[in-house]
Design an enzyme around this catalytic site. Structure first.
Site, PDB file in Angstrom:
ATOM      1  N   ILE A  13       0.749  -1.454   0.018  1.00 27.48           N
ATOM      2  CA  ILE A  13      -0.018  -0.125  -0.043  1.00 27.48           C
ATOM      3  C   ILE A  13       0.717   1.075   0.145  1.00 27.48           C
ATOM      4  O   ILE A  13       0.349   2.178  -0.165  1.00 27.48           O
ATOM      5  CB  ILE A  13      -0.903   0.073   1.268  1.00 27.48           C
ATOM      6  CG1 ILE A  13      -0.311  -0.077   2.529  1.00 27.48           C
ATOM      7  CG2 ILE A  13      -2.043  -1.163   1.197  1.00 27.48           C
ATOM      8  CD1 ILE A  13      -0.997   0.207   3.668  1.00 27.48           C
ATOM      9  N   LYS A  32      14.569  -1.815   8.876  1.00 24.59           N
ATOM     10  CA  LYS A  32      13.604  -2.965   8.623  1.00 24.59           C
ATOM     11  C   LYS A  32      14.218  -4.123   9.136  1.00 24.59           C
ATOM     12  O   LYS A  32      15.112  -4.651   8.887  1.00 24.59           O
ATOM     13  CB  LYS A  32      13.616  -2.897   7.084  1.00 24.59           C
ATOM     14  CG  LYS A  32      12.729  -4.063   6.306  1.00 24.59           C
ATOM     15  CD  LYS A  32      11.172  -3.588   6.049  1.00 24.59           C
ATOM     16  CE  LYS A  32      10.422  -4.593   5.495  1.00 24.59           C
ATOM     17  NZ  LYS A  32       9.065  -4.046   4.763  1.00 24.59           N
TER      18      LYS A  32
END
Length: 202
Positions: A13, A32
């Site tokens: 998204i 991350k």
């Protein structure tokens, strides 16, 4: 101190683009914890290119582009949850996919967020289906005692959807990052500055 976890209502998204924008605006390093899939540009590489901030090395880099739990199994890697602890100081942490993506067969990202107790920003797309996905994400986080900092919407403006998610979910709207084309460090900075209040992230 700027220290947030970025998660999403769904995968693909635009969480990484928002993470890059937030890191660029706050000058916070990016991390991350687990990267699944190495064939294309990784999320860390995207953030480094767009935000120009320090990028902490991933705890795990998995070749298979899939949910971390199965990617690790396919790659023959044992993910140790104890190694998934955010570095100290200013930091933008990005999860993978949505909040309930499995890290291992026993631990979901939302479980890690509950352990970390770092404020979470929920990224929600504005397309059809976002109300259900976003409210489920908010409920899942809240049920685990995860602190939710606010909602960041991604995509074209859909005022009613954005408003009702914030109202029913009891979460503040931080802003909306529109589709940016072409996507450059400069255009990203301009879009973030035009649609978000930087004081909400300090």
């Amino acid at each position: 101190m700027t220290r947030f976890v970025v998660t999403g209502s769904d995968t693909g998204i635009g969480k990484t683009i928002f993470s890059a924008a937030l890191a660029q605006a706050t000058r916070a390093p990016y991390w991350k914890p687990i990267q699944s899939g190495l064939e294309e540009e990784t999320d860390s590489e995207i953030v480094a290119r767009l935000a120009g901030v320090p990028v902490r090395p991933e705890a795990y880099r998995l070749v298979t582009p899939a949910s971390p739990h199965i990617a690790a199994e396919i790659d023959g890697v044992n993910i140790e949850v104890e190694k998934l602890t955010p570095p100290p100081g200013k930091l933008i942490v990005e999860g993978a996919g949505g909040a309930l993506v499995p890290v291992t067969r026993q631990t979901l990202y939302a479980d890690l967020f509950a352990k970390w107790q770092v404020p979470v920003i929920v990224c929600a797309r504005t397309a059809l289906g976002t109300i259900n996905h976003s409210l489920l994400t908010i409920e899942a986080l809240r049920s685990r005692g995860v602190p939710i900092h606010g909602l960041a919407f991604l995509g074209d403006a859909v005022e009613d959807s954005e408003a009702i998610i914030a109202e029913i979910g009891g979460v503040r709207r931080l802003g909306r990052l529109p589709v940016i084309a072409p996507l450059t460090p400069e255009s990203l900075a301009q879009a973030f500055a035009a649609n978000f209040d930087l004081t909400d992230f300090h």
